[in-house]
Write an enzyme that holds these catalytic residues in place. Structure first.
Site, PDB file in Angstrom:
ATOM      1  N   LYS A  53       0.846  -1.207   0.000  1.00 40.14           N
ATOM      2  CA  LYS A  53       0.000   0.000   0.000  1.00 40.14           C
ATOM      3  C   LYS A  53       0.874   1.247   0.000  1.00 40.14           C
ATOM      4  CE  LYS A  53      -3.736  -2.449   2.351  1.00 40.14           C
ATOM      5  NZ  LYS A  53      -4.334  -2.773   3.653  1.00 40.14           N
ATOM      6  N   GLN A  97      -4.232  -1.728   9.965  1.00 41.80           N
ATOM      7  CA  GLN A  97      -4.106  -3.030   9.293  1.00 41.80           C
ATOM      8  C   GLN A  97      -4.663  -4.136  10.198  1.00 41.80           C
ATOM      9  OE1 GLN A  97      -3.031  -3.585   6.061  1.00 41.80           O
ATOM     10  NE2 GLN A  97      -3.790  -5.637   6.460  1.00 41.80           N
ATOM     11  N   ASP A 120     -10.565   3.107   4.713  1.00 36.79           N
ATOM     12  CA  ASP A 120     -10.873   1.679   4.584  1.00 36.79           C
ATOM     13  C   ASP A 120     -12.384   1.437   4.607  1.00 36.79           C
ATOM     14  OD1 ASP A 120      -8.729   0.038   4.084  1.00 36.79           O
ATOM     15  OD2 ASP A 120      -8.142  -0.171   6.196  1.00 36.79           O
TER      16      ASP A 120
END
Ligand code: NDP
Length: 287
Positions: A53, A97, A120
């Site tokens: 990412k 994460q 997200d």
């Protein structure tokens, strides 16, 4: 007849290139989109995802920073970090994460991320917006699947879509997105009786389970579009999806590979969301 391959890698590169104009307009206003990743522990897969990412950000002109914590970090230290990132004007997107170690309440940590920086799309405010069909941040994987389907020209309205897997980050939000496009949607899970009987009805079949080669050719209708979200590491170190690619590609009409299908699209959509979050920070509403 072999299925058409849906190439997520090249589409992801295209989606990222599409961000160039928006990034230049932001630069003219003195804003560079910034993404902060929070990484806890030493899980090798999580490390690879965060590294990919960050690399994609740098290649696209998005600033990235990674905040690393040891496995045993306290929840309060993590919440403090999230609060700092919420208040930092150079940070437009925050990703935590997953998975987080057991001692941490992932729901509480995700809820602490400001919804305006929740690139997200895991915050209840954004998931609620998706449920109600209002603008918000949509999780990258289901958003990426929709872009893949659109790009491949797969008809959705009135078609039977079957999603195997009901997680909050993939299966459920994808079901809502497919419903918005007028597909008739069925979600399967570990308690589904006779999975194959359901998947064989699908015009669009999405596997998001985490079980290598679960979906065999006998579970797929001829000509169906098969999207493989799963990422599984086999004993020999190679990656496999949830779909038996070699067998299913002979039956399906379209198929996504693993790797090179949904994975790169997840990253591309995260970058799209970070650019949108930067625009939001200077008053451009989400659409
Ligand atoms: P979860 O473990 O959260 O969910 C898995 C789902 O699969 C659950 O709903 C579970 O059912 C269901 N399931 C498990 N076994 C079966 C079975 N035998 N038959 C039918 N359903 C079953 O996983 P995620 O949604 O987070 O991820 C799924 C996969 O996608 C993983 O391989 C993950 O690595 C990958 N992934 C890939 C991404 C990408 O960018 N390509 C991004 C995110 C995930 P139940 O609810 O009943 O337990």
């Amino acid at each position: 007849m072999p299925a058409k391959l849906i190439d997520g890698k090249s589409l992801a590169a295209m989606v990222r290139a599409e961000q160039k104009d928006a990034i230049e307009s932001l630069a003219a206003r003195g804003v560079r989109p910034g993404l902060a990743a929070v990484l806890v522990g030493d899980d090798p897969a999580s490390r690879v995802y965060v590294r990919n990412k960050a690399r994609a950000c740098n290649e696209t002109g998005v600033r990235s920073e990674v905040h690393e914590f040891p496995e045993q970090v306290s929840e309060s230290a993590l919440l403090e970090c999230v609060a700092r990132l919420n208040a930092d004007p150079r940070v437009h997107g925050i990703l935590v994460q997953l998975p987080l170690p057991r001692q941490l309440d992932a729901a509480r940590v995700l809820a602490a991320v400001s919804p305006e920086k929740d690139v997200d799309g895991f915050h209840a405010a954004n998931l609620g917006a998706l449920l109600q069909g209002r603008p918000g941040f949509v999780p990258g994987t289901p958003a990426g699947v929709m872009r893949l389907l659109e790009h491949a020209g797969v008809p959705l309205a009135g078609r039977q879509a079957v999603i195997v897997g009901r997680s909050t980050i993939v299966g459920k939000p994808l079901a809502l997105l497919l419903l918005q496009k007028d597909a008739t949607v069925t979600i399967c899970h570990s308690k589904t009786a006779d999975l194959a009987a359901v998947t064989r009805q699908a015009d669009i079949l999405v596997a998001a389970v985490g079980s290598a080669k679960l979906i065999g050719a006998d579970m797929v209708k001829a000509g169906a579009c098969v999207v493989d979200v799963g990422i599984n590491r086999l004993a020999d170190g190679t990656l496999a999806g949830d779909v038996d690619f070699a067998a299913v590609k002979e039956t399906a009409g379209w198929i996504t590979p693993v790797p090179g299908g949904v994975g790169p699209m997840t990253v591309a959509m995260l970058i799209v969301n970070t650019v949108r979050a930067a625009e939001l920070s200077i008053g451009k509403p989400l659409v």
